[in-house]
Design an enzyme around this catalytic site. Structure first.
Site, PDB file in Angstrom:
ATOM      1  N   GLU A  34       0.880  -1.111  -0.050  1.00  0.00           N
ATOM      2  CA  GLU A  34      -0.022  -0.103  -0.073  1.00  0.00           C
ATOM      3  C   GLU A  34       1.054   1.328   0.157  1.00  0.00           C
ATOM      4  OE1 GLU A  34      -3.425   1.273  -0.101  1.00  0.00           O
ATOM      5  OE2 GLU A  34      -2.259   3.090   0.105  1.00  0.00           O
ATOM      6  N   GLY A  47     -19.728   5.545   2.273  1.00  0.00           N
ATOM      7  CA  GLY A  47     -20.828   5.338   3.073  1.00  0.00           C
ATOM      8  C   GLY A  47     -20.797   3.865   3.575  1.00  0.00           C
ATOM      9  N   ARG A 283     -26.708   9.890 -10.497  1.00  0.00           N
ATOM     10  CA  ARG A 283     -25.648  11.041 -10.047  1.00  0.00           C
ATOM     11  C   ARG A 283     -25.408  11.828 -11.181  1.00  0.00           C
ATOM     12  NH1 ARG A 283     -22.051   6.839  -6.376  1.00  0.00           N
ATOM     13  NH2 ARG A 283     -23.659   6.754  -4.676  1.00  0.00           N
ATOM     14  N   GLU A 422     -12.194  -0.743  -8.442  1.00  0.00           N
ATOM     15  CA  GLU A 422     -12.343   0.416  -9.316  1.00  0.00           C
ATOM     16  C   GLU A 422     -11.304   0.633 -10.364  1.00  0.00           C
ATOM     17  OE1 GLU A 422     -12.693   3.978  -6.810  1.00  0.00           O
ATOM     18  OE2 GLU A 422     -13.141   5.250  -8.918  1.00  0.00           O
TER      19      GLU A 422
HETATM   20  P1  ADP Z   1     -11.060  -0.355  -4.423  1.00  0.00           P
HETATM   21  O1  ADP Z   1     -12.348   0.220  -3.974  1.00  0.00           O
HETATM   22  O2  ADP Z   1     -11.073  -0.961  -5.739  1.00  0.00           O
HETATM   23  O3  ADP Z   1     -10.661  -1.460  -3.442  1.00  0.00           O
HETATM   24  P2  ADP Z   1      -9.552   1.855  -3.096  1.00  0.00           P
HETATM   25  O4  ADP Z   1      -9.730   3.188  -3.593  1.00  0.00           O
HETATM   26  O5  ADP Z   1     -10.489   1.394  -1.934  1.00  0.00           O
HETATM   27  O6  ADP Z   1     -10.023   0.814  -4.265  1.00  0.00           O
HETATM   28  O7  ADP Z   1      -8.081   1.288  -2.563  1.00  0.00           O
HETATM   29  C1  ADP Z   1      -7.020   1.433  -3.603  1.00  0.00           C
HETATM   30  C2  ADP Z   1      -5.693   1.418  -2.833  1.00  0.00           C
HETATM   31  O8  ADP Z   1      -4.805   1.209  -3.578  1.00  0.00           O
HETATM   32  C3  ADP Z   1      -5.799   2.806  -1.654  1.00  0.00           C
HETATM   33  O9  ADP Z   1      -5.291   2.637  -0.627  1.00  0.00           O
HETATM   34  C4  ADP Z   1      -4.271   3.568  -2.696  1.00  0.00           C
HETATM   35  O10 ADP Z   1      -3.646   4.335  -1.760  1.00  0.00           O
HETATM   36  C5  ADP Z   1      -3.555   2.046  -3.038  1.00  0.00           C
HETATM   37  N1  ADP Z   1      -2.738   2.263  -4.370  1.00  0.00           N
HETATM   38  C6  ADP Z   1      -2.829   3.058  -5.429  1.00  0.00           C
HETATM   39  N2  ADP Z   1      -1.983   3.045  -6.171  1.00  0.00           N
HETATM   40  C7  ADP Z   1      -0.850   2.004  -5.351  1.00  0.00           C
HETATM   41  C8  ADP Z   1       0.357   1.928  -5.995  1.00  0.00           C
HETATM   42  N3  ADP Z   1       1.209   2.189  -6.913  1.00  0.00           N
HETATM   43  N4  ADP Z   1       1.114   0.947  -5.004  1.00  0.00           N
HETATM   44  C9  ADP Z   1       0.628   0.786  -3.846  1.00  0.00           C
HETATM   45  N5  ADP Z   1      -0.693   1.116  -3.639  1.00  0.00           N
HETATM   46  C10 ADP Z   1      -1.450   1.822  -4.397  1.00  0.00           C
END
Ligand code: ADP
Length: 455
Positions: A34, A47, A283, A422
């Site tokens: 992460e 939410g 939306r 996403e």
């Molecule tokens: P989803 O809803 O698809 O699970 P989120 O937005 O909740 O997606 O979570 C995506 C996570 O991936 C975030 O915590 C973000 O900081 C992390 N992230 C994005 N790009 C990278 C990267 N290059 N390396 C590590 N973590 C990443």
């Protein structure tokens, strides 16, 4: 340095956690990386409501629903640009995914309340405790602790590593300026979220969505997974479908959870004191309607009857305190007082509320045909806040197949590479319906975890 695992999951949102826990349960040695100092991504700040056709709360309340109806609503809501086969999986796997969240992850869902978001024919969204994603991210954390799945924070995935045959065998990441190679014998799962916080990337697809727009997104949501996979010729779909959330804070762009009163009958009015759109419209429709109003703003108005059902002010106390302090939200004993606070045409507003009260009693909204049915605004206290749209969700993303494998331009899966959440662009079409993201990331996160572990 080098590290060796069976499965490497990039991103610690709902998709990443669902994938990692499932892969671990299937016997794989897993790590989550992460890039931010803390876990959760956008999943933490939503939410957290989750659409599940045929769920236990619906059964108890006698609400009829079906997989077919959910599929129909979802495809229609996205202008039929979602992939029907993937939407079918979404619908069929929603209930098992929700039961897994409830019984294994121990997510605490309200037992007698449901949400009906715009575009859904019936109330079908389960609500986690306190109406936020924090409930399930904290439970996911507890489970990864219990299963001893390591989470390497402040670790940014930079590039995918391939062998000479093109199979993905790992990830090159960076932590504190040092490179770490994470090798994955079974597979890499991209769960990096969308690209709503990356202004350069989003304006490449939709020039209008520049810096004037805030975003509801966490800072790390910058499309990294899409960019890394595109270097391997991954195919993308629907990239210009970017959703604005209609009701966000006018200064920060952050999503307004307190204004979820809208799903219980709160009105949207303009400076002239008039409603201008059906409050349960899609939306994109509401966002555009708001941008067409004076100052590109809307005012959300509700009274005690609605608050008793929605309980939003009670639940989101901090949000109220902050908005109130900044002059963006007020509570008052009369609607006139609220109109004065915001400089809204008082007479017109009172006349508008009078009509709404009448429609509520008649059971038919003669102005906008509100699909949830209007509620009266007769009992104090009354509440009003000012809001505007901001960039929320990127519906487009990587093309994946029914095994969550990432597909290349030539139509073939890229060996060893999976994606969920996403970062993918399969289910929502041109417009994601409220409450569908949580279902999507849980269903396909679990599937990706299973598939990678079995690879
Ligand atoms: P989803 O809803 O698809 O699970 P989120 O937005 O909740 O997606 O979570 C995506 C996570 O991936 C975030 O915590 C973000 O900081 C992390 N992230 C994005 N790009 C990278 C990267 N290059 N390396 C590590 N973590 C990443």
């Amino acid at each position: 340095t080098e590290q060796q695992f069976d499965v490497v999951v990039i991103g610690s949102g709902g998709a990443g956690f669902s994938a990692a826990i499932t892969a671990k349960n299937a016997g794989a040695n897993v790590v989550i990386i992460e890039k931010m100092p803390t876990v959760g991504g956008n999943s933490l700040i939503t939410g957290g409501q989750m659409n599940v056709p045929g769920n236990w709360v619906q059964k108890q309340k006698g609400i009829e629903d079906s997989i077919e109806l959910f599929v129909k609503d979802t495809l229609k809501g996205g202008d039929y640009l979602g992939d029907p086969e993937m939407v079918q999986i979404l619908a069929e796997q929603a209930l098992p995914a929700a039961e897994w969240l409830r019984d294994y992850i121990h997510v605490d869902f309200y037992k007698d309340q449901l949400f009906q978001f715009g575009g859904h024919s019936v109330k079908r969204a389960l609500i986690p405790k306190n109406h936020t994603g924090a409930e399930w991210i904290s439970k996911f954390m507890a489970k990864t602790d219990e299963l001893q799945i390591p989470i390497h924070t402040r670790t940014t995935a930079k590039a995918l590593i391939q062998d000479q045959n093109g199979r993905v065998i790992g990830v090159e990441a960076e932590k504190n300026g040092k490179t770490i190679s994470y090798f994955a014998s079974k597979g890499v799962i991209l769960a990096t979220g969308g690209f709503g916080a990356n202004v350069e990337m989003r304006t490449r697809y939709v020039p209008e969505l520049d810096n004037r727009y805030g975003t509801t997104n966490a800072r790390g949501i910058t499309g990294d997974g899409i960019v890394m996979a595109e270097k391997l010729h991954a195919k993308t779909h629907n990239m210009s479908s970017i959703q604005t959330y209609p009701i966000c804070h006018v200064d920060t762009g952050v999503i307004s959870l307190i204004a979820d009163s809208r799903f219980f009958g709160a009105l949207l009015v303009n400076k002239q004191g008039k409603r201008f759109v059906e409050e349960l419209e899609r939306r994109d429709v509401i966002s555009r309607a708001i941008l067409a109003q004076t100052n590109q703003q809307a005012y959300v108005l509700w009274g005690n009857e609605i608050e008793q059902a929605a309980k939003v002010v009670g639940v989101h106390k901090d949000e109220f305190a902050e908005l109130n302090r900044k002059g963006f939200m007020y509570k008052a004993d009369s609607i006139e007082e609220l109109a004065d606070k915001f400089g809204i045409d008082k007479q017109a507003l009172m006349a508008q509320v009078g009509r709404v009260n009448q429609f509520a009693k008649q059971g038919k909204d003669q102005e906008f045909n509100h699909r949830g049915g209007l509620k009266t605004l007769l009992q104090p206290p009354f509440y009003m806040l000012v809001a505007k749209p901001s960039v929320h969700h990127t519906m487009g993303g990587l093309v994946t197949d029914t095994h969550t494998r990432v597909i290349a331009d030539n139509g073939q899966p890229i060996e060893g590479l999976f994606a969920a959440g996403e970062v993918t662009g399969m289910t929502h079409g041109s417009n994601r319906l409220g409450g569908n993201a949580i279902t999507d990331i849980t269903v396909f996160g679990r599937l990706a975890g299973q598939q990678a572990a079995a690879n």
